[in-house]
Write a protein that holds these residues in place. Structure first.
Motif, short mmCIF file in Angstrom:
data_model
loop_
_atom_site.label_atom_id
_atom_site.label_comp_id
_atom_site.label_asym_id
_atom_site.label_seq_id
_atom_site.Cartn_x
_atom_site.Cartn_y
_atom_site.Cartn_z
N PHE A 1 13.95 -6.53 0.34
CA PHE A 1 12.97 -5.51 -0.03
C PHE A 1 12.05 -6.10 -1.08
CE2 PHE A 1 11.39 -2.27 -2.90
CZ PHE A 1 10.91 -1.29 -2.03
N SER A 2 10.74 -6.00 -0.84
CA SER A 2 9.74 -6.41 -1.81
C SER A 2 8.79 -5.25 -2.05
CB SER A 2 8.97 -7.65 -1.32
OG SER A 2 8.06 -8.09 -2.31
N GLY A 3 8.68 -4.84 -3.29
CA GLY A 3 7.84 -3.70 -3.63
C GLY A 3 8.20 -3.21 -5.02
N HIS A 4 7.87 -1.96 -5.29
CA HIS A 4 8.19 -1.37 -6.59
C HIS A 4 9.62 -0.87 -6.62
CE1 HIS A 4 4.28 -1.38 -8.52
NE2 HIS A 4 3.71 -0.73 -7.53
N GLY A 5 10.29 -1.08 -7.76
CA GLY A 5 11.45 -0.30 -8.12
C GLY A 5 11.00 0.75 -9.11
N SER A 6 11.90 1.64 -9.48
CA SER A 6 11.52 2.66 -10.47
C SER A 6 12.43 2.57 -11.69
CB SER A 6 11.63 4.08 -9.88
OG SER A 6 12.99 4.48 -9.83
N GLU A 7 11.95 3.13 -12.78
CA GLU A 7 12.75 3.16 -14.01
C GLU A 7 13.97 4.05 -13.87
OE1 GLU A 7 9.61 2.60 -17.59
OE2 GLU A 7 9.38 4.45 -16.44
N LEU B 1 7.72 1.01 -11.06
CA LEU B 1 6.95 2.25 -11.18
C LEU B 1 7.42 2.98 -12.44
CD1 LEU B 1 4.96 4.30 -9.99
CD2 LEU B 1 6.90 5.35 -8.80
N GLN B 2 6.49 3.18 -13.36
CA GLN B 2 6.82 3.94 -14.56
C GLN B 2 6.72 5.42 -14.23
OE1 GLN B 2 3.82 2.02 -17.00
NE2 GLN B 2 5.38 0.73 -17.97
N VAL B 3 7.82 6.13 -14.42
CA VAL B 3 7.96 7.48 -13.87
C VAL B 3 7.74 8.54 -14.95
CG1 VAL B 3 9.53 6.67 -12.09
CG2 VAL B 3 10.45 7.46 -14.27
N PRO B 4 7.39 9.76 -14.51
CA PRO B 4 7.17 10.82 -15.50
C PRO B 4 8.46 11.31 -16.14
CG PRO B 4 6.89 11.66 -13.27
CD PRO B 4 7.03 10.18 -13.15
N ALA B 5 9.61 11.12 -15.46
CA ALA B 5 10.89 11.56 -16.00
C ALA B 5 11.40 10.56 -17.02
CB ALA B 5 11.91 11.72 -14.87
N VAL B 6 12.35 10.97 -17.83
CA VAL B 6 12.98 10.07 -18.80
C VAL B 6 13.93 9.14 -18.04
CG1 VAL B 6 14.48 9.90 -20.81
CG2 VAL B 6 12.81 11.77 -20.64
N TYR C 1 4.92 10.66 -6.05
CA TYR C 1 5.07 10.37 -7.47
C TYR C 1 5.70 11.53 -8.23
CZ TYR C 1 3.87 8.89 -12.22
OH TYR C 1 3.93 8.53 -13.54
N ASN C 2 5.43 12.75 -7.79
CA ASN C 2 5.96 13.93 -8.49
C ASN C 2 7.28 14.41 -7.92
OD1 ASN C 2 3.78 14.21 -10.37
ND2 ASN C 2 2.51 14.97 -8.68
N ARG D 1 0.83 -1.20 0.00
CA ARG D 1 0.00 0.00 0.00
C ARG D 1 0.87 1.25 0.00
NH1 ARG D 1 -2.49 -3.45 -1.42
NH2 ARG D 1 -4.09 -4.66 -0.38
N TYR D 2 0.61 2.11 -0.96
CA TYR D 2 1.40 3.33 -1.12
C TYR D 2 0.55 4.56 -0.82
CZ TYR D 2 4.95 0.34 -3.12
OH TYR D 2 5.89 -0.64 -3.27
N GLN D 3 1.17 5.54 -0.21
CA GLN D 3 0.48 6.76 0.18
C GLN D 3 0.00 7.54 -1.04
OE1 GLN D 3 2.06 8.96 3.70
NE2 GLN D 3 2.42 10.58 2.20
N SER D 4 0.80 7.58 -2.08
CA SER D 4 0.45 8.34 -3.28
C SER D 4 -0.57 7.57 -4.13
CB SER D 4 1.70 8.61 -4.11
OG SER D 4 1.35 9.18 -5.35
N PRO D 5 -1.68 8.19 -4.50
CA PRO D 5 -2.67 7.49 -5.33
C PRO D 5 -2.17 7.19 -6.74
CG PRO D 5 -3.27 9.81 -5.05
CD PRO D 5 -2.12 9.55 -4.13
N GLU D 6 -1.09 7.84 -7.15
CA GLU D 6 -0.53 7.59 -8.48
C GLU D 6 0.31 6.32 -8.54
OE1 GLU D 6 -0.18 10.53 -6.97
OE2 GLU D 6 -1.31 11.96 -8.21
N ILE D 7 0.62 5.73 -7.38
CA ILE D 7 1.46 4.53 -7.34
C ILE D 7 0.56 3.32 -7.13
CG2 ILE D 7 3.36 3.35 -6.17
CD1 ILE D 7 4.43 6.09 -5.39
#
Length: 240
Positions: free
Chosen positions: A76-82, A135-140, A93-94, A12-18
């Protein structure tokens, strides 16, 4: 010599975008219970809202006080990011760079733990599509080749990742765990074919896990190849 453990799982993540996950907290709880029952020592389990960036950093810093002869296991089990971060409960998320745990910083802390043997299991990924633990991120995204560099380690250090840096890592919802964790737990129960004089070699264990994760992923039409980086001089056997 003592055992110290830190186990983190976030569904469970605090940000609704995740996007929430379904098995990560259970991954961490099961591994903590398995290692605590097997090796004793001191363990810390952080799941969901307990797994904030500040709390995880504080627990990592506590490990700087362990003894040179200790064994430290982290998971660690969870999301990594790009963009090469571990995504924690309160990651924004931002503002991912300032609110997550970058692999650069994790690598620095990892190297500062004075224990002779340190093993880290990462049941997440840094690339992939919908449904994968990324987690697919807004940055490149930065080059995935730099992820490989950030995960390299020397003697006395092992990092075992759920997949190659350009691959996806998957949850095994029918079994209640990520693929990596499910087969790691199976290996820790000591199948006869990987025991050596009643003890479980870390290297034999990781070979066992790798083969089964690859086969299970293929059965669902995916490619997932766990990877090991670093080495433990002379090997290491975990008593059962």
């Amino acid at each position: 010599m003592a055992f110290r453990g830190l186990f983190v799982g976030i569904d469970r993540y605090q940000s609704p975008e995740i996007r929430d996950l379904s098995c990560a907290a259970r991954d961490a709880a099961a591994l903590e219970a398995m290692f605590a029952d097997t090796l004793g020592g001191q363990t810390v389990l952080l799941t969901d809202e307990e797994a904030s960036l500040a709390r995880i950093e504080a627990e990592l810093e506590r490990l700087f006080n362990c003894e040179a002869g200790d064994t430290v296991i982290m998971a660690f089990s969870g999301h990594g990011s790009e963009t090469h971060e571990l995504i924690v409960h309160d990651t924004g998320y931002n503002d991912i760079p300032a609110t997550s745990l970058p692999l650069d910083r994790l690598q620095e802390w990892f190297s500062r733990i004075p224990a002779r043997r340190v093993i880290l299991f990462l049941d997440c990924c840094f690339s992939g599509g919908l449904g994968a633990k990324v987690l697919q991120v807004p940055a490149v995204p930065r080059s995935l080749a730099s992820t490989e560099v950030r995960l390299q380690n020397g003697d006395g250090r092992l990092i075992f990742t759920a997949s190659g840096v350009s691959e996806e890592a998957w949850e095994f919802s029918s079994h209640g765990h990520g693929l990596l964790t499910y087969y790691l737990l199976e290996a820790l129960r000591g199948p006869a074919d990987i025991l050596e004089a009643g003890r479980l070699s870390v290297y034999r264990m990781l070979e066992y896990v790798t083969a089964r994760v690859k086969a299970a992923a293929q059965q669902i039409g995916k490619s997932q190849n766990p990877a090991m980086r670093g080495q433990i001089d002379g090997g290491f056997c975990s008593p059962l």
